[in-house]
Write a protein that holds these residues in place. Structure first.
Motif, short mmCIF file in Angstrom:
data_model
loop_
_atom_site.label_atom_id
_atom_site.label_comp_id
_atom_site.label_asym_id
_atom_site.label_seq_id
_atom_site.Cartn_x
_atom_site.Cartn_y
_atom_site.Cartn_z
N LEU A 1 51.59 36.72 39.10
CA LEU A 1 51.41 36.53 40.54
C LEU A 1 50.61 35.26 40.84
CD1 LEU A 1 50.78 40.07 42.08
CD2 LEU A 1 52.71 38.54 42.44
N ALA A 2 49.61 34.97 40.04
CA ALA A 2 48.85 33.73 40.24
C ALA A 2 49.76 32.52 40.00
CB ALA A 2 47.66 33.69 39.29
N ALA B 1 44.05 32.58 39.20
CA ALA B 1 43.85 33.34 37.96
C ALA B 1 42.38 33.39 37.56
CB ALA B 1 44.69 32.71 36.85
N PHE B 2 41.67 32.30 37.77
CA PHE B 2 40.25 32.26 37.40
C PHE B 2 39.45 33.24 38.25
CE2 PHE B 2 35.98 30.48 37.98
CZ PHE B 2 35.56 30.37 36.66
N VAL B 3 39.67 33.25 39.57
CA VAL B 3 38.93 34.17 40.44
C VAL B 3 39.31 35.61 40.12
CG1 VAL B 3 38.56 34.89 42.83
CG2 VAL B 3 38.71 32.46 42.27
N TYR C 1 41.68 46.72 40.21
CA TYR C 1 42.33 47.16 41.44
C TYR C 1 42.26 46.11 42.55
CZ TYR C 1 37.61 48.24 43.14
OH TYR C 1 36.30 48.16 43.52
N LEU C 2 41.35 45.10 42.42
CA LEU C 2 41.28 44.04 43.42
C LEU C 2 42.08 42.80 43.03
CD1 LEU C 2 37.51 44.10 44.46
CD2 LEU C 2 39.47 45.00 45.71
N ARG C 3 42.41 42.68 41.74
CA ARG C 3 43.14 41.49 41.30
C ARG C 3 44.49 41.37 41.99
NH1 ARG C 3 42.16 42.08 34.76
NH2 ARG C 3 39.87 41.91 34.83
N PHE C 4 45.21 42.49 42.01
CA PHE C 4 46.53 42.46 42.63
C PHE C 4 46.43 42.10 44.11
CE2 PHE C 4 49.92 44.50 45.06
CZ PHE C 4 51.04 43.94 44.45
N GLY C 5 45.42 42.65 44.79
CA GLY C 5 45.26 42.35 46.21
C GLY C 5 45.00 40.87 46.45
N LEU C 6 44.14 40.26 45.62
CA LEU C 6 43.86 38.83 45.76
C LEU C 6 45.12 38.01 45.53
CD1 LEU C 6 41.97 36.32 45.92
CD2 LEU C 6 41.69 36.56 43.44
N GLU C 7 45.80 38.29 44.42
CA GLU C 7 46.97 37.50 44.08
C GLU C 7 48.08 37.67 45.11
OE1 GLU C 7 46.56 37.38 39.22
OE2 GLU C 7 47.52 39.09 40.18
N ALA C 8 48.27 38.91 45.59
CA ALA C 8 49.30 39.16 46.60
C ALA C 8 48.96 38.46 47.91
CB ALA C 8 49.45 40.67 46.82
N THR C 9 47.65 38.40 48.24
CA THR C 9 47.24 37.73 49.47
C THR C 9 47.53 36.23 49.40
OG1 THR C 9 45.49 39.35 49.85
CG2 THR C 9 45.28 37.23 50.96
N VAL C 10 47.27 35.62 48.24
CA VAL C 10 47.53 34.19 48.09
C VAL C 10 49.03 33.92 48.11
CG1 VAL C 10 47.20 32.18 46.62
CG2 VAL C 10 45.38 33.88 46.81
#
Length: 730
Positions: A110-111, A339-341, A348-357
């Motif tokens: 996703l990133a 990917a770094f962030v 459970y927050l990684r997917f939300g961040l990547e999907a938001t970007v």
């Protein structure tokens, strides 16, 4: 040694996401693809692909040859459509490579998708993916080079490299140089990358020679240009300078641009938004924080900085397209930043961040789609319809048709592809090629029909004396030999140039320059109009170079030439015209000699309320109007000349009482200095307005002319007095 992650080389990258992204990007680009023939450079590239004629500098031999092959292999639509499709193909391929590179480095799909989408849907990259242009092909070379360097770094880390991949990199880099000179900016980054990964390579003389051979092999495609020129029996030296070396573009480097902040910040922000810039900055930090990722980190940073530095000094109107390599590196940084962030967040927050970007990148589609449709309409601009209209007009068989380079390219394309009016000799105007001007005169003297197309931006306004421009249905100008009857002025501007005369015609107002010596610079010629009260009405300053002067700027004028400059028709109430030349360097204006003023429409002698016709030297006081109002004396003198006068004289006006004492006086150049006496000609009726106080006891007004240098007055021929008495009427 270079490494991304300790286990990275043992993991096979997934190609499913890059392939899917390639297909999706290609679908978007095809949906918004320009449908056919285009204007500008794109039209020239389309013509080059069809004819194998090298386009403008630096010649783009690889792109031309590959385009020709593409046109013959892809059976979709017209040839022009296929040429546009080639940019879409390489644009989508570049996007998929960006995704593949980021996935190989981060293993976060996703990133990787986010960074690639930011590039795919950014306005500049998208706009270059829907027209025939060179920038997506150049971006493809850069992305593929980064990917191969990444592979080479991994193999070198594991000591599996036997230089074959390095040879491929050298060959690829040579091929990229045969496409676009922007890849020269990559060379410092490439050397540093190799040095950081394995510096022994740069110390191995034999290996360097082999790498140089592969690089030379790739760039040897440039030999196509001189070979093509020799095949066409052209001038090899000119081709090498203008096509290969790009000599004509050297003048574009004239110092720092006036909009550095736009290039440094606002253009990247326009492409990727504030979020994209923030994530890109994090990506830079992510690469540079560990020594093992320094090679790629510095490689990308140097590319970004050198591209930006080049653009800051290159005076191109479309400078944003030259930033494409910088935008590509920024897209990589965005993916790495995401990917770094994400690595610091709970799962459970990684997917939300990547999907938001990813969603923020997709929002670019909503913002840029209307701009892209407007852009493709602009670069299309109905050029095909205009070109067909030109070729369908019943011009004589074998006529010679001159057009601006945009229209000429479109006409030649239709002649070559569809055979439309192949008998017409179409050629573009070489803006500063004196030989083209000389060829035109030869053609005119042979009585061949010559036309200028008025479609496009062509505006012919300069020709030699003895040739006329005949408008044809608002579509063409026909050049014919004919007689002119100018009104003679014969006023020297400078020792090398004189204003010889002027002529009012249906096609405009022509002034004629007599050339008495060569001029080294390209000067702007101008014409300014004033009414009888010396109020400015209109002005036209003609560009020093360009279509308007038909490749005959002042630097090409030769001794003995009489050059006609055709300006628009002057306003009907024009009385005086000022004509001259000046050189413009930046914002600094340097006049050539002294401008001259001449009268084209004087006052009507029948309207003079008190006619006189008194001679003062070679001057003639034709009469006056006198009005007293609100304690002011409004005196309007009408001047003429018996013959051209040999100097500039001032007007004096004395208001006297009954004893002959001066109560008030006026002293000035006639007509406020606009039209000095040295420019007066027989037949002029020049009104000269003066406003003076009307003192009590006023009995007499005396007027005359005197030499302001010596104080000597001009004498009357009838009485010998040096003044004229103006009678005061109750």
């Amino acid at each position: 040694m270079y490494q991304i992650t300790k286990a990275r080389a043992n993991i096979s990258p997934s190609f499913l996401l890059p392939i899917g992204l390639f297909l999706a990007s290609l679908a978007v680009y095809i949906y918004t693809l320009a449908p056919g023939m285009l204007r500008g450079d794109s039209g020239e590239f389309q013509y080059a692909m069809v004819t194998l004629e090298p386009p403008h500098a630096p010649g783009y031999p690889l792109y031309t040859l590959l385009g020709w092959l593409w046109l013959h292999l892809i059976p979709l639509g017209t040839l022009a459509y296929r040429a546009n499709l080639l940019s879409a193909f390489f644009g989508a391929l570049t996007v998929s490579l960006i995704c593949l590179i980021t996935m190989r480095m981060t293993r976060r799909p996703l990133a990787s998708l986010a960074g690639a989408l930011y590039l795919a849907l950014s306005y500049v990259f998208w706009s270059q993916s829907v027209i025939t242009e060179v920038y997506t092909f150049n971006a493809f070379f850069l992305a593929l080079l980064i990917y191969l360097l990444l592979l080479w770094g991994e193999r070198t880390q594991l000591e599996r490299e036997n230089h074959r991949l390095l040879y491929a990199i050298a060959l690829l880099y040579g091929l990229s140089l045969a496409h676009h000179r922007l890849m020269l900016l990559v060379f410092p980054a490439l050397l540093l990358f190799i040095w950081q990964v394995n510096r022994q390579i740069l110390l191995d003389r034999g290996l360097l020679l082999r790498l140089g051979a592969f690089l030379t092999l790739g760039s040897s495609i440039y030999l196509y240009i001189p070979l093509r020129v020799l095949f066409r029996r052209g001038a090899l030296s000119k081709a090498l300078f203008s096509k290969v070396l790009g000599g004509g573009f050297l003048s574009s480097f004239l110092g720092l641009r006036s909009d550095p902040l736009r290039l440094i910040f606002w253009l990247p922000q326009e492409q990727f938004g504030y979020l994209g810039l923030l994530l890109g900055g994090i990506g830079v930090y992510a690469l540079l924080r560990h020594k093992r990722t320094h090679p790629l980190g510095f490689f990308l940073l140097i590319i970004y900085c050198t591209t930006l530095l080049f653009s800051l000094f290159y005076r191109a109107w479309d400078i944003q397209v030259f930033l494409t390599p910088a935008f590509l590196t920024l897209a990589l940084w965005i993916g790495l930043g995401v990917a770094f962030v994400a690595a610091f967040l709970p799962r459970y927050l990684r997917f939300g961040l990547e999907a938001t970007v990813v969603l923020s990148a997709l929002l670019l589609l909503w913002g840029n789609y209307p701009r892209l449709t407007a852009y493709t309409a602009r670069v299309d601009g109905g050029i095909e319809a205009e070109a067909r209209e030109v070729l369908n007009y019943p011009l004589e068989e074998g006529a010679i048709l001159k057009a601006d380079w945009v229209m000429a390219t479109a006409l030649q394309y239709l002649q070559r592809v569809e055979g439309l009016r192949a008998d017409i000799r179409v050629s573009g105007i070489a803006l500063k090629d004196k030989r083209d001007y000389e060829r035109l005169l030869t053609i005119l003297d042979s009585d061949q029909p010559v036309y200028f197309s008025l479609f496009g931006e062509l505006n012919i306004t300069r020709l030699p004396f003895g040739y006329l421009l005949e408008p044809i249905d608002g579509r063409f100008l026909r050049v014919t030999k004919g007689e002119s009857s100018p009104v003679m002025v014969e006023k020297r501007i400078e020792e090398r140039v004189s204003l010889w005369g002027y002529e009012e015609r249906e096609d405009g107002f022509a002034i004629y320059w007599m050339v008495e010596g060569g001029l080294e610079r390209d000067h702007i010629t101008y014409l300014h109009a004033f009414d009888l009260d010396q109020e400015a009405l209109w002005q036209e300053d003609k560009e020093a170079t360009g279509e308007a002067v038909y490749i005959y700027p002042t630097s090409h004028w030769q001794e003995g030439d009489i050059v006609q400059d055709i300006f628009p028709s002057i306003p009907p109430d024009t009385a005086y015209l000022r004509a001259g030349l000046y050189h413009l360097e930046g914002e600094e204006i340097t006049p050539l000699g002294q401008a001259t003023v001449f009268m084209v429409r004087g006052a009507d002698p029948k309207e003079i309320s008190h006619p006189l016709a008194i001679e003062l030297g070679d001057a003639l006081l034709l009469g006056y109007d006198l009005v007293f109002e609100r304690e002011r004396c409004e005196l309007l003198l009408y001047w003429g000349a018996m013959q051209p006068m040999d100097g500039d004289y001032n007007v004096f006006i004395h208001l006297l009482d009954e004893g002959g004492d001066i109560l008030a006086q006026g002293d000035s150049q006639p007509l406020g200095g606009l039209y000095p006496t040295s420019l007066w000609r027989p037949g002029d009726v020049a009104p000269d307005r003066h406003s003076l106080p009307s003192p009590p006891g006023l009995a007499e007004i005396r007027v005359g002319l005197y030499d302001w240098r010596t104080g000597e007055r001009l004498s009357r021929h009838d009485s010998g007095q040096d003044y004229v008495v103006i009678e005061i009427h109750d």
